[in-house]
Design an enzyme around this catalytic site. Structure first.
Site, PDB file in Angstrom:
ATOM      1  N   GLY A 186       0.820  -1.229   0.000  1.00  0.00           N
ATOM      2  CA  GLY A 186       0.000   0.000   0.000  1.00  0.00           C
ATOM      3  C   GLY A 186       0.842   1.262   0.000  1.00  0.00           C
ATOM      4  O   GLY A 186       0.397   2.330   0.433  1.00  0.00           O
ATOM      5  N   THR A 218       1.787   3.380  -2.171  1.00  0.00           N
ATOM      6  CA  THR A 218       1.444   4.570  -2.957  1.00  0.00           C
ATOM      7  C   THR A 218       0.051   5.094  -2.619  1.00  0.00           C
ATOM      8  O   THR A 218      -0.466   5.967  -3.307  1.00  0.00           O
ATOM      9  CB  THR A 218       1.523   4.277  -4.482  1.00  0.00           C
ATOM     10  OG1 THR A 218       0.469   3.351  -4.799  1.00  0.00           O
ATOM     11  CG2 THR A 218       2.872   3.703  -4.881  1.00  0.00           C
ATOM     12  N   GLY A 219      -0.555   4.562  -1.560  1.00  0.00           N
ATOM     13  CA  GLY A 219      -1.888   5.007  -1.157  1.00  0.00           C
ATOM     14  C   GLY A 219      -1.829   6.307  -0.374  1.00  0.00           C
ATOM     15  O   GLY A 219      -0.758   6.918  -0.223  1.00  0.00           O
ATOM     16  N   ILE A 271      -1.963   7.192   2.865  1.00  0.00           N
ATOM     17  CA  ILE A 271      -1.008   7.322   3.968  1.00  0.00           C
ATOM     18  C   ILE A 271       0.318   6.627   3.617  1.00  0.00           C
ATOM     19  O   ILE A 271       1.387   7.073   4.062  1.00  0.00           O
ATOM     20  CB  ILE A 271      -1.598   6.833   5.320  1.00  0.00           C
ATOM     21  CG1 ILE A 271      -0.831   7.461   6.483  1.00  0.00           C
ATOM     22  CG2 ILE A 271      -1.641   5.321   5.442  1.00  0.00           C
ATOM     23  CD1 ILE A 271      -0.840   8.954   6.550  1.00  0.00           C
ATOM     24  N   GLY A 272       0.225   5.590   2.776  1.00  0.00           N
ATOM     25  CA  GLY A 272       1.439   4.881   2.373  1.00  0.00           C
ATOM     26  C   GLY A 272       2.454   5.807   1.709  1.00  0.00           C
ATOM     27  O   GLY A 272       3.668   5.652   1.873  1.00  0.00           O
ATOM     28  N   LYS A 298      -9.928  -4.739  11.259  1.00  0.00           N
ATOM     29  CA  LYS A 298      -8.659  -4.595  11.990  1.00  0.00           C
ATOM     30  C   LYS A 298      -8.671  -5.455  13.260  1.00  0.00           C
ATOM     31  O   LYS A 298      -7.628  -5.982  13.660  1.00  0.00           O
ATOM     32  CB  LYS A 298      -8.404  -3.113  12.319  1.00  0.00           C
ATOM     33  CG  LYS A 298      -8.070  -2.280  11.075  1.00  0.00           C
ATOM     34  CD  LYS A 298      -7.788  -0.821  11.398  1.00  0.00           C
ATOM     35  CE  LYS A 298      -7.516  -0.031  10.116  1.00  0.00           C
ATOM     36  NZ  LYS A 298      -7.264   1.406  10.354  1.00  0.00           N
ATOM     37  N   ARG A 347      -5.870  -8.271  14.421  1.00  0.00           N
ATOM     38  CA  ARG A 347      -5.217  -8.355  15.740  1.00  0.00           C
ATOM     39  C   ARG A 347      -5.481  -9.722  16.381  1.00  0.00           C
ATOM     40  O   ARG A 347      -4.591 -10.295  17.015  1.00  0.00           O
ATOM     41  CB  ARG A 347      -5.719  -7.239  16.663  1.00  0.00           C
ATOM     42  CG  ARG A 347      -5.198  -5.868  16.271  1.00  0.00           C
ATOM     43  CD  ARG A 347      -5.378  -4.902  17.415  1.00  0.00           C
ATOM     44  NE  ARG A 347      -5.075  -3.529  17.041  1.00  0.00           N
ATOM     45  CZ  ARG A 347      -5.038  -2.521  17.911  1.00  0.00           C
ATOM     46  NH1 ARG A 347      -5.314  -2.733  19.189  1.00  0.00           N
ATOM     47  NH2 ARG A 347      -4.769  -1.290  17.518  1.00  0.00           N
TER      48      ARG A 347
HETATM   49  N1  LIG Z   1      -6.507   8.246  10.677  1.00  0.00           N
HETATM   50  C1  LIG Z   1      -7.233   8.586   9.633  1.00  0.00           C
HETATM   51  O1  LIG Z   1      -7.846   9.678   9.620  1.00  0.00           O
HETATM   52  C2  LIG Z   1      -7.282   7.668   8.447  1.00  0.00           C
HETATM   53  C3  LIG Z   1      -7.833   8.116   7.257  1.00  0.00           C
HETATM   54  C4  LIG Z   1      -7.810   7.265   6.160  1.00  0.00           C
HETATM   55  C5  LIG Z   1      -7.259   5.989   6.269  1.00  0.00           C
HETATM   56  N2  LIG Z   1      -6.753   5.585   7.461  1.00  0.00           N
HETATM   57  C6  LIG Z   1      -6.163   4.223   7.595  1.00  0.00           C
HETATM   58  O2  LIG Z   1      -4.944   4.173   6.864  1.00  0.00           O
HETATM   59  C7  LIG Z   1      -4.763   2.865   6.306  1.00  0.00           C
HETATM   60  C8  LIG Z   1      -4.475   2.997   4.805  1.00  0.00           C
HETATM   61  O3  LIG Z   1      -5.607   3.585   4.189  1.00  0.00           O
HETATM   62  P1  LIG Z   1      -5.466   4.524   2.901  1.00  0.00           P
HETATM   63  O4  LIG Z   1      -6.734   5.293   2.793  1.00  0.00           O
HETATM   64  O5  LIG Z   1      -4.172   5.239   2.962  1.00  0.00           O
HETATM   65  O6  LIG Z   1      -5.394   3.419   1.771  1.00  0.00           O
HETATM   66  P2  LIG Z   1      -5.744   3.587   0.221  1.00  0.00           P
HETATM   67  O7  LIG Z   1      -5.105   4.820  -0.298  1.00  0.00           O
HETATM   68  O8  LIG Z   1      -7.203   3.397   0.012  1.00  0.00           O
HETATM   69  O9  LIG Z   1      -5.056   2.261  -0.380  1.00  0.00           O
HETATM   70  C9  LIG Z   1      -3.711   1.979  -0.176  1.00  0.00           C
HETATM   71  C10 LIG Z   1      -3.264   0.877  -1.101  1.00  0.00           C
HETATM   72  O10 LIG Z   1      -3.715  -0.392  -0.659  1.00  0.00           O
HETATM   73  C11 LIG Z   1      -3.551  -1.328  -1.753  1.00  0.00           C
HETATM   74  N3  LIG Z   1      -4.703  -2.206  -1.914  1.00  0.00           N
HETATM   75  C12 LIG Z   1      -4.635  -3.432  -2.424  1.00  0.00           C
HETATM   76  N4  LIG Z   1      -5.833  -4.010  -2.451  1.00  0.00           N
HETATM   77  C13 LIG Z   1      -6.709  -3.109  -1.992  1.00  0.00           C
HETATM   78  C14 LIG Z   1      -8.121  -3.119  -1.774  1.00  0.00           C
HETATM   79  N5  LIG Z   1      -8.878  -4.186  -2.046  1.00  0.00           N
HETATM   80  N6  LIG Z   1      -8.690  -2.007  -1.267  1.00  0.00           N
HETATM   81  C15 LIG Z   1      -7.952  -0.919  -0.952  1.00  0.00           C
HETATM   82  N7  LIG Z   1      -6.603  -0.872  -1.119  1.00  0.00           N
HETATM   83  C16 LIG Z   1      -5.991  -1.952  -1.640  1.00  0.00           C
HETATM   84  C17 LIG Z   1      -3.365  -0.464  -3.020  1.00  0.00           C
HETATM   85  O11 LIG Z   1      -1.997  -0.478  -3.345  1.00  0.00           O
HETATM   86  P3  LIG Z   1      -1.306  -1.385  -4.466  1.00  0.00           P
HETATM   87  O12 LIG Z   1      -2.043  -1.215  -5.729  1.00  0.00           O
HETATM   88  O13 LIG Z   1       0.085  -0.838  -4.491  1.00  0.00           O
HETATM   89  O14 LIG Z   1      -1.365  -2.785  -3.939  1.00  0.00           O
HETATM   90  C18 LIG Z   1      -3.729   0.927  -2.515  1.00  0.00           C
HETATM   91  O15 LIG Z   1      -3.068   1.973  -3.191  1.00  0.00           O
HETATM   92  C19 LIG Z   1      -6.009   2.071   6.624  1.00  0.00           C
HETATM   93  O16 LIG Z   1      -5.755   1.226   7.733  1.00  0.00           O
HETATM   94  C20 LIG Z   1      -7.042   3.131   6.980  1.00  0.00           C
HETATM   95  O17 LIG Z   1      -8.009   2.690   7.907  1.00  0.00           O
HETATM   96  C21 LIG Z   1      -6.729   6.395   8.535  1.00  0.00           C
END
Ligand SMILES: NC(=O)c1ccc[n+]([C@@H]2O[C@H](COP(=O)([O-])OP(=O)(O)OC[C@H]3O[C@@H](n4cnc5c(N)ncnc54)[C@H](OP(=O)(O)O)[C@@H]3O)[C@@H](O)[C@H]2O)c1
Length: 310
Positions: free
Chosen positions: A11, A13-14, A16-17, A133, A137
């Site tokens: 993840g 390039t997502g 937070i990634g 999640k 855990r």
């Molecule tokens: N604290 C906050 O306010 C907050 C806000 C948003 C998210 N979060 C948390 O941060 C974490 C990452 O979330 P994000 O929003 O950064 O992630 P995201 O941008 O939606 O996705 C990150 C990456 O996950 C991989 N992925 C592979 N299969 C997937 C699927 N079925 N669905 C979604 N993603 C998939 C993809 O990468 P590849 O194509 O490279 O495999 C995607 O680019 C999560 O645990 C989320 O709960 C927290």
């Protein structure tokens, strides 16, 4: 300790990634190898980003997270996994963890957390957005014997919290163009935030402080503020008085219930906002001091950036 030296990200390039990867690359002198495991579609859609990482020495491993052979092969060259997969892939991490445990090479796993504490109190067990999640855990507890883990608990990102969502006023937010704010609760409840770049910095600090950060939920933050304090900062920086309205907790709960009933994609947002408004991000003490110190963002900086990006 001979690790963490070789870090593999999922993840990367997502939302937070990207921040986590950027901070890892900045501190690459601490590591022997940084790699990202990513899908072919991401390499095609985010070619500039992945090429930029490659140019900085990051190994780009293209595969399918659902393909056991792809994942097992990738694990052979790494000792630590940092997962930042999106909500849609949270439960799929159980297979990634099983393969990591079997790999013999992976010694430390950070599953995708970076948000609300899913074990904050007894009521957390039944919160709908936490279920994936919690399963992850539970898998660590029941089935992982060899590897260490860290759950990086950050609370909400202020960059998202301050945004107003078009057509969804009751979820709260700060509309810079209209100078209007919708404050949650009575506006006086404290919320503890971690700015998105700080999530990356704190994760690297956790990696560099294994004794302090392994085998626990590491609770970190950048700053704590009330909705009224955020509004005051917007007013100060814009030199104007904003129009404020409120979504009291009871109304927020009704919106939450309605959106789950309707199967709305906003349901998770309403639940998380309700948890944060109820004080579910607050602690007597943080774990920031346990890990390598990092410079963190302030409310002032986040508002400044929010205004610049509006
Ligand atoms: N604290 C906050 O306010 C907050 C806000 C948003 C998210 N979060 C948390 O941060 C974490 C990452 O979330 P994000 O929003 O950064 O992630 P995201 O941008 O939606 O996705 C990150 C990456 O996950 C991989 N992925 C592979 N299969 C997937 C699927 N079925 N669905 C979604 N993603 C998939 C993809 O990468 P590849 O194509 O490279 O495999 C995607 O680019 C999560 O645990 C989320 O709960 C927290």
């Amino acid at each position: 300790m001979d690790y963490p030296k070789k870090i593999l990200l999922f993840g990367a390039t997502g939302s937070i990634g990207t921040y986590i990867t950027e901070e890892l690359v900045k501190s690459s002198s601490n590591f022997d190898r940084i790699g990202i495991f990513t899908s072919r579609s991401t390499v095609e859609s985010k070619g500039d980003l992945t090429q930029g990482l490659k140019d900085k020495g990051v190994n780009i491993i293209v595969g399918d997270i659902k393909n056991e052979n792809d994942v097992a092969a990738a694990y052979q060259d790494f000792d630590t996994v940092v997962s930042a997969v999106g909500r849609g892939a949270i439960v799929e991490q159980i297979e990634l963890i099983r393969l990591a445990e079997e790999s013999g090479t992976i010694k430390w796993f950070f599953p995708s957390e970076y948000g609300t504490d899913i074990e904050y109190g007894p009521e957390s067990a039944s919160e709908k957005p936490h279920q994936g999640k919690l399963k992850v855990r539970a898998y660590f507890d029941s089935s992982v014997k060899r590897m260490s883990h860290t759950y990086l608990v950050t609370g909400p990102y202020p960059e998202f919290y301050i945004r107003s969502v078009p057509g969804l006023p009751n979820v709260g937010g700060f509309d810079v163009k209209k100078k209007e704010a919708v404050l949650l609760g009575d506006g006086e409840g404290k919320v503890s935030f971690t700015a998105m770049p700080d999530v990356g910095k704190l994760l690297v600090a956790a990696l560099l402080s294994p004794e302090a950060s392994q085998n626990k939920a590491l609770k970190v933050n950048s700053f704590t503020a009330t909705p009224k304090e955020i509004l005051a900062e917007f007013e100060k920086q814009t030199g104007a008085s904003w129009k404020a309205s409120y979504v009291p907790l009871e109304k927020l709960k009704r919106e939450e219930e309605k959106s789950w009933k309707e199967g709305s994609p906003s349901a998770t947002s309403f639940t998380l906002k309700r948890i944060w408004t109820e004080g579910g991000t607050l602690y007597e003490k943080r774990d920031n001091d346990l890990i390598k110190p990092v410079e963190l963002k302030t409310l002032e900086q986040v508002v400044q950036e929010g205004l610049a990006n509006a």
